[in-house]
Design a protein around this motif. Sequence first.
Motif, mmCIF file in Angstrom:
data_model
loop_
_atom_site.group_PDB
_atom_site.id
_atom_site.type_symbol
_atom_site.label_atom_id
_atom_site.label_comp_id
_atom_site.label_asym_id
_atom_site.label_seq_id
_atom_site.Cartn_x
_atom_site.Cartn_y
_atom_site.Cartn_z
ATOM 1 N N UNK A 182 62.370 80.442 -24.046
ATOM 2 C CA UNK A 182 61.434 79.331 -24.196
ATOM 3 C C UNK A 182 61.675 78.569 -25.494
ATOM 4 N N UNK A 183 62.088 79.261 -26.541
ATOM 5 C CA UNK A 183 62.427 78.588 -27.790
ATOM 6 C C UNK A 183 63.622 77.671 -27.613
ATOM 7 N N UNK A 184 64.610 78.123 -26.861
ATOM 8 C CA UNK A 184 65.788 77.292 -26.591
ATOM 9 C C UNK A 184 65.420 76.067 -25.770
ATOM 10 N N UNK A 185 64.571 76.243 -24.773
ATOM 11 C CA UNK A 185 64.134 75.117 -23.946
ATOM 12 C C UNK A 185 63.348 74.115 -24.788
ATOM 13 N N UNK A 186 62.459 74.625 -25.642
ATOM 14 C CA UNK A 186 61.672 73.735 -26.509
ATOM 15 C C UNK A 186 62.576 72.966 -27.469
ATOM 16 N N UNK A 187 63.577 73.634 -28.035
ATOM 17 C CA UNK A 187 64.503 72.948 -28.935
ATOM 18 C C UNK A 187 65.292 71.885 -28.189
ATOM 19 N N UNK A 188 65.730 72.180 -26.984
ATOM 20 C CA UNK A 188 66.485 71.213 -26.191
ATOM 21 C C UNK A 188 65.640 69.977 -25.892
#
Length: 55
Positions: A11-17
Motif C-alpha cells: 500500500x505504501x508503494x501504491x500511495x507513492x506511485x
Amino acid sequence: MPVFVKKLLTWGSVAFLIYFVAFRPDGAAQMFKAIGAALMAMFQGLGDFLTTLMT
C-alpha cells in the motif's frame, strides 16, 4: 515476511506511485518511458539471441 509488513509495503508503494503521478506527471512519464525502453531492449536482445541460435 509477515503479512502485515507485506501489506504495508504494498500500500505504501501504491500511495507513492499515485503521489508521484499526481504531483510530478512529467517525471512519472519519463520514468515509465525509460522502463518501457529498457524492457524493449531486453526482449529485442533475447529475440536476436534466439534468432541467431536457430539459424
